[in-house]
Design a protein around this motif. Structure first.
Motif, PDB file in Angstrom:
ATOM      1  N   VAL A  84      -7.626   1.395  -2.634  1.00  0.00           N
ATOM      2  CA  VAL A  84      -8.411   0.934  -1.434  1.00  0.00           C
ATOM      3  C   VAL A  84      -9.466   1.812  -1.097  1.00  0.00           C
ATOM      4  O   VAL A  84      -9.690   3.124  -1.501  1.00  0.00           O
ATOM      5  CB  VAL A  84      -7.510   0.788  -0.408  1.00  0.00           C
ATOM      6  CG1 VAL A  84      -6.252  -0.150  -0.627  1.00  0.00           C
ATOM      7  CG2 VAL A  84      -6.701   2.092   0.155  1.00  0.00           C
ATOM      8  N   HIS A  85     -10.245   1.558  -0.251  1.00  0.00           N
ATOM      9  CA  HIS A  85     -11.324   2.246   0.384  1.00  0.00           C
ATOM     10  C   HIS A  85     -11.865   3.623  -0.550  1.00  0.00           C
ATOM     11  O   HIS A  85     -11.884   4.425  -0.108  1.00  0.00           O
ATOM     12  CB  HIS A  85     -11.072   2.681   1.733  1.00  0.00           C
ATOM     13  CG  HIS A  85      -9.611   3.552   2.016  1.00  0.00           C
ATOM     14  ND1 HIS A  85      -9.345   4.597   1.086  1.00  0.00           N
ATOM     15  CD2 HIS A  85      -8.695   3.351   2.722  1.00  0.00           C
ATOM     16  CE1 HIS A  85      -8.161   4.904   1.335  1.00  0.00           C
ATOM     17  NE2 HIS A  85      -7.787   4.234   2.565  1.00  0.00           N
TER      18      HIS A  85
ATOM     19  N   TYR B 274      -2.163  11.978   3.468  1.00  0.00           N
ATOM     20  CA  TYR B 274      -1.205  12.041   4.867  1.00  0.00           C
ATOM     21  C   TYR B 274       0.155  12.798   4.711  1.00  0.00           C
ATOM     22  O   TYR B 274       1.162  11.871   5.058  1.00  0.00           O
ATOM     23  CB  TYR B 274      -1.277  10.732   5.625  1.00  0.00           C
ATOM     24  CG  TYR B 274      -2.477   9.874   5.664  1.00  0.00           C
ATOM     25  CD1 TYR B 274      -3.652  10.611   6.361  1.00  0.00           C
ATOM     26  CD2 TYR B 274      -2.640   8.664   5.424  1.00  0.00           C
ATOM     27  CE1 TYR B 274      -4.874   9.887   6.299  1.00  0.00           C
ATOM     28  CE2 TYR B 274      -3.879   8.044   5.827  1.00  0.00           C
ATOM     29  CZ  TYR B 274      -4.896   8.504   6.030  1.00  0.00           C
ATOM     30  OH  TYR B 274      -5.992   7.896   6.287  1.00  0.00           O
TER      31      TYR B 274
ATOM     32  N   LYS C 224       0.723  -1.130  -0.089  1.00  0.00           N
ATOM     33  CA  LYS C 224       0.115   0.129  -0.002  1.00  0.00           C
ATOM     34  C   LYS C 224       0.927   1.134   0.019  1.00  0.00           C
ATOM     35  O   LYS C 224       1.786   1.357   0.707  1.00  0.00           O
ATOM     36  CB  LYS C 224      -0.990  -0.008   1.089  1.00  0.00           C
ATOM     37  CG  LYS C 224      -1.740   1.202   1.257  1.00  0.00           C
ATOM     38  CD  LYS C 224      -2.783   1.116   2.195  1.00  0.00           C
ATOM     39  CE  LYS C 224      -3.603   2.457   2.126  1.00  0.00           C
ATOM     40  NZ  LYS C 224      -4.594   2.796   3.231  1.00  0.00           N
TER      41      LYS C 224
ATOM     42  N   PHE D  58       0.564   5.542  -0.230  1.00  0.00           N
ATOM     43  CA  PHE D  58      -0.264   6.598   0.083  1.00  0.00           C
ATOM     44  C   PHE D  58       0.006   7.919  -0.495  1.00  0.00           C
ATOM     45  O   PHE D  58       1.209   8.330  -0.792  1.00  0.00           O
ATOM     46  CB  PHE D  58      -0.185   7.092   1.609  1.00  0.00           C
ATOM     47  CG  PHE D  58      -0.613   5.972   2.586  1.00  0.00           C
ATOM     48  CD1 PHE D  58       0.173   4.942   2.789  1.00  0.00           C
ATOM     49  CD2 PHE D  58      -1.869   6.073   3.059  1.00  0.00           C
ATOM     50  CE1 PHE D  58      -0.345   3.844   3.600  1.00  0.00           C
ATOM     51  CE2 PHE D  58      -2.290   4.968   4.146  1.00  0.00           C
ATOM     52  CZ  PHE D  58      -1.370   4.039   4.302  1.00  0.00           C
TER      53      PHE D  58
ATOM     54  N   HIS E  11      -3.873   4.433  -1.534  1.00  0.00           N
ATOM     55  CA  HIS E  11      -4.861   5.482  -0.777  1.00  0.00           C
ATOM     56  C   HIS E  11      -4.736   6.532  -1.831  1.00  0.00           C
ATOM     57  O   HIS E  11      -3.800   7.306  -1.850  1.00  0.00           O
ATOM     58  CB  HIS E  11      -4.370   5.967   0.594  1.00  0.00           C
ATOM     59  CG  HIS E  11      -5.015   6.713   1.175  1.00  0.00           C
ATOM     60  ND1 HIS E  11      -5.455   6.335   2.761  1.00  0.00           N
ATOM     61  CD2 HIS E  11      -5.664   7.994   0.979  1.00  0.00           C
ATOM     62  CE1 HIS E  11      -6.361   7.480   2.936  1.00  0.00           C
ATOM     63  NE2 HIS E  11      -6.456   8.485   1.946  1.00  0.00           N
TER      64      HIS E  11
END
Ligand code: URP
Ligand code: ZN
Ligand code: ZN
Ligand code: ZN
Length: 464
Positions: free
Chosen positions: A241-242, A156, A151, A153, A184
């Motif tokens: 994801v999500h 963040y 994963k 990102f 992400h």
């Protein structure tokens, strides 16, 4: 031969439709599937009136996750118990290296931590938060350990976010060794600006978490990363994801129609809750990223789940206690200081079954596809997990389709005293979980032993 366990009068669902009959289990594996199995077994369970599905695979959990200055309240024991209670027989958890830590030592730390505690089986993904020679070198080595998914990102800032050049370099490297890259997708640079703008105007309530992360931040980042990954080539296996917006799903679907192996995951809270929850007195509990969206977006996600455009459901189980969410203060802290994340692994099954299957939006076949079959293929666990076939692990959730439950913290198993689904009334509930042939949950009680779960190394992801 004498079987270890015989399931009688089964109504089972797989991606290829339902079947009725018996299932015999030996040494943790499905041994025989038949119309009426008459051979001996040590234990027989009559499943008349119930639905049997492959044990769920929750491909998105954060147990003991160090993030935003806190470590999540569900450790591998509490978190995997909650999973088991929810019919989830395998979790895939995110190894999160500390800043400066190499991938292999982070992997060792994560498995040493998980092994003595897990009740469910588990696989691992690897988060990569920085790029250096050693990290690039270790990517094939962690894949050899069975950590085949990663994963990265795009949000963040100052914590996990990577710039585009590093995202590019990592996706290419992961792809070279057959791994899957999870992303992400939110524009962390702009979100950071929006956060500063709101704070400078004294706008600190939890609802500003949503205003600082508008839909377009996810849509833009999804578009950007899909463009970058498509440039690398058609061998790239990537999933967002999500995903919380229909538009982000559509971007990925349009690439898939061109032959790219790009997929989406969404989470149960995006299907059931909306931004209004952030306006409640306990709105701090509903802070996660991406944020809860409008009802219009919820509807778009359900439609795309039904159509097959959404590939998997993962809970993004990332639990903070009330005290942690409030940073040990009386007052709710400014929105940007609230640790991001919500519980969910135990709620995948009832939410998808009640709001999806019972309401006629998705079929049982789709339910099985997004909760076990697809995650198993994506994370290299298929066919050991994610199906009901001779030779596969005997992992099952047993659903009572008529059981009515009012959800509250009392009926759940996380290490906190609240649930984001408090008061929700559902019909259909997991009443028994069988993990590798062992009944590990029955009627509200987790009976599987601490440490009895196994690490399941991922093999090659199988994606059409
Ligand atoms: O808010 C969330 N989702 N917390 C967990 C970390 C992540 O981004 O998945
Ligand atoms: Zn025996
Ligand atoms: Zn994330
Ligand atoms: Zn997450």
């Amino acid at each position: 031969m004498t079987y270890d366990l015989l399931l009688k009068n089964v109504k089972a669902f797989t991606t290829s439709g339902p079947f009725e009959g018996d299932i015999a289990i030996k040494d943790g594996k499905i041994s025989k599937i038949g119309g009426d199995i008459q051979e001996q077994a040590d234990k027989t369970i009559d499943l008349s009136g119930k639905y049997l599905v492959p044990g769920l695979i929750d491909g998105h959990t954060h147990m003991e996750f160090p993030f935003m200055g806190e470590v999540t309240a569900d450790d591998f024991y509490y978190g995997s118990r909650a999973a088991i209670a929810g019919g989830v027989t395998t979790i895939v958890d995110f190894v999160t290296p500390a800043k400066g830590q190499d991938l292999l030592s982070a992997y060792e730390k994560w498995s040493n931590n998980a092994d003595p505690k897990v009740v469910s089986d588990y696989g691992l993904h690897m988060i990569i938060r920085e790029v250096n020679t050693k990290i690039l070198e270790q990517i094939p080595e962690v894949i050899n350990k069975g950590v085949v998914s990663f994963k990265l990102f795009m949000a963040y800032k100052n914590e996990l976010m990577l710039p585009d050049g590093e995202l590019y370099k990592l996706i290419k490297r992961i792809s070279d060794f057959g791994g899957v890259t999870g992303i992400h997708a939110e524009n962390g640079e702009i979100i950071n600006e929006l956060i500063q703008e709101f704070l400078s105007e004294g706008k600190i309530d939890p609802i500003y978490h949503y205003y600082s992360r508008p839909d377009i931040m996810e849509i833009e980042a999804t578009n950007r990363i899909a463009s970058i990954a498509s440039m690398i080539g058609k061998d790239v296996k990537m999933y967002i994801v999500h995903t919380s917006t229909g538009e982000a799903v559509d971007i990925i679907s349009s690439y898939r129609r061109q032959g790219f192996k790009f997929f989406n995951e969404t989470a149960p809270h995006y299907l059931t809750l909306n931004t209004d929850f952030l306006k409640r007195p306990d709105g701090y509990r509903y802070v996660m990223s991406p944020p809860l969206r409008s009802d219009e977006q919820r509807t778009k996600l359900w439609i795309r789940l039904a159509s097959g455009d959404i590939f998997t459901i993962g809970s993004d189980h990332c639990v903070y206690s009330d005290a942690q969410k409030k940073r040990y203060k009386e007052e709710v802290p400014p929105f940007n200081e609230i640790p991001n994340g919500v519980p969910g692994t135990e709620n995948i099954l009832p939410i998808l079954f009640y709001y999806g299957v019972k309401k006629g939006i998705i079929s049982m076949e789709r339910f099985v596809e997004v909760t076990s079959y697809n995650p198993a293929r994506l994370f290299g666990l298929y066919p050991r997990k994610g199906t009901i076939m001779p030779g596969s692990d005997a992992d099952f959730a047993v659903i009572d389709p008529n059981r009515k439950v009012r959800i509250s913290a009392d009926v759940l198993h996380s290490n906190i005293n609240y649930t984001i689904y408090d008061g929700m009334e559902v019909e259909g509930w997991n009443v028994m979980t069988i993990r590798r042939g062992e009944v590990v949950y029955e009627e509200g009680q987790v009976i599987g032993k601490k440490g009895s779960g196994k690490y399941i190394p991922g093999k090659t992801p199988i994606l059409l």
